[in-house]
Scaffold this active site. Structure first.
Site, PDB file in Angstrom:
ATOM      1  N   THR A 155     -42.083 -35.745  38.652  1.00 60.10           N
ATOM      2  CA  THR A 155     -42.632 -36.408  39.826  1.00 60.10           C
ATOM      3  C   THR A 155     -43.444 -37.641  39.457  1.00 60.10           C
ATOM      4  O   THR A 155     -44.065 -37.681  38.382  1.00 60.10           O
ATOM      5  CB  THR A 155     -43.560 -35.419  40.579  1.00 60.10           C
ATOM      6  N   TYR A 201     -50.770 -30.105  40.751  1.00 58.62           N
ATOM      7  CA  TYR A 201     -49.310 -30.250  40.876  1.00 58.62           C
ATOM      8  C   TYR A 201     -48.765 -31.193  39.793  1.00 58.62           C
ATOM      9  O   TYR A 201     -47.857 -30.832  39.035  1.00 58.62           O
ATOM     10  CB  TYR A 201     -48.953 -30.766  42.283  1.00 58.62           C
TER      11      TYR A 201
END
Ligand code: UDP
Length: 328
Positions: free
Chosen positions: A117, A141
């Site tokens: 990501t 995350y």
């Protein structure tokens, strides 16, 4: 020879399965259906309902289906949730990925493709941001994903399993044929929210922050169409099968749109107006995140076909209507 897709019943994974089938690949899906849907997996594809961190299950599957490649999508992906539950994110995204990678190495899996990501960059100093930017994730995350990137780097040095890490920017749109799409209830992503507002499924929407150092003050992101994104995984598979080296690539169009621009396009494509409230910044959000994409083009030969915001938003509108009718 089989490709294992973890999270193949989810948004991006379900598009990947269709792409693999179209390329004539043999595919199996491992998904615990926590956020994915059984209907999103074609009937001729074996769907194993289970956890990718279940070593006995995974070891059995890899052997039984002669799995040579793994494309690992399954993950928790909600940034604020990761702030509230870091240990849950490190367990699911990091510790269980370690188990999966261990099973892969032990079973002699040749290639591993990992969904990472843009969150690994945090608030990047440069826009567009290249893969060589300093990595400073700002959320559990982002950190949970970055640790897996590092694991794969080390594992590929120590064992005969090569990998490609793909760092996704803002994924949007759906299968142009409308077979699958973003179906998560209560999704918070900008295009999904704006499209729901345009269709009257929510009363309006908020713009989180209009004081960023961007041309109109709202956040700028690189919105990548989901079938273009899954094609990068096909390119990665071809690259690794040809003996290509392990690598890490951004996947985005190298073009940013602001929140206000996206809302204008949603209004224009849908022909609907809806209330938009200008609100304070959302905690943890950053101003501008746009991919530099030279590497995915030169190393993997990626050629995007849907780099068009109007088209992406048209797909999102069509999918949201379909989903609404399905719920009846
Ligand atoms: N955003 C917004 N209103 C919303 C949802 C998102 O203004 O209802 C903004 C958000 O602050 C960010 C951009 O849209 O600048 C993209 O947010 P999203 O949650 O889609 O993805 P992120 O970049 O946070 O992963």
């Amino acid at each position: 020879m089989t490709v294992l897709v973890t999270g193949g019943a989810g948004y991006i994974g379900s598009h990947m399965v269709l792409e693999l089938l179209e390329a004539g690949e043999k595919v199996i899906v491992l998904d615990n259906l926590s956020t994915g849907f059984r209907w999103a997996v074609p009937e001729n594809v074996p769907l194993i309902e289970g956890d990718f961190g279940d070593e006995a299950l995974v070891a059995g599957l890899l052997k039984e289906h002669d799995v040579r490649e793994i494309i690992h999508f399954a993950a928790k992906i909600v940034v604020p949730e990761s702030v509230a539950d870091p240990l849950g994110y490190y367990l699911n995204n990091t510790a269980k990925a370690r188990s999966l990678i261990q099973c892969a190495v032990e079973a002699g899996v040749k290639h591993f493709i990992f969904s990472s990501t843009a969150a690994v960059y945090g608030d990047p100093e440069h826009s567009p941001v290249s893969e060589d930017e300093r990595l400073k994730p700002m959320s559990p995350y982002g950190r949970s994903k970055l640790m897996v990137e590092w694991m794969l780097e080390d594992v590929s040095r120590a064992h005969p399993m090569s990998h490609v890490v793909l760092r996704y920017f803002n994924v949007a749109g759906c299968d142009p044929q409308g077979r699958v799409g973003q179906s998560t209830p209560n999704a918070t992503h900008l295009i999904k929210v704006a499209v729901q507002a345009a269709l009257g499924f929510r009363p309006g929407m908020e713009v989180f922050g209009v004081d960023y150092p961007t041309p109109d003050g709202s956040g700028v992101r690189d919105y990548i169409q989901v079938t273009d994104l899954v094609r990068a995984h096909m390119d990665a598979l071809v690259h690794l099968r040809k003996g290509g080296e392990s690598t890490t690539c951004n996947v985005g169009y190298q073009r940013g749109y602001s929140v206000l621009e996206v809302i204008d396009v949603v209004k224009s494509v849908s022909g609907a107006d809806f209330p938009v409230k200008l609100s304070p910044r959302r905690p943890g959000d950053v101003g501008s995140v746009v991919a530099a994409n030279a590497r995915v083009k030169s190393v993997l030969g990626w050629r995007p076909k849907h780099d068009n915001l109007r088209e992406i938003i048209g797909q999102a509108l069509a999918w949201e209507r379909r989903l609404h009718n399905r719920k009846g």
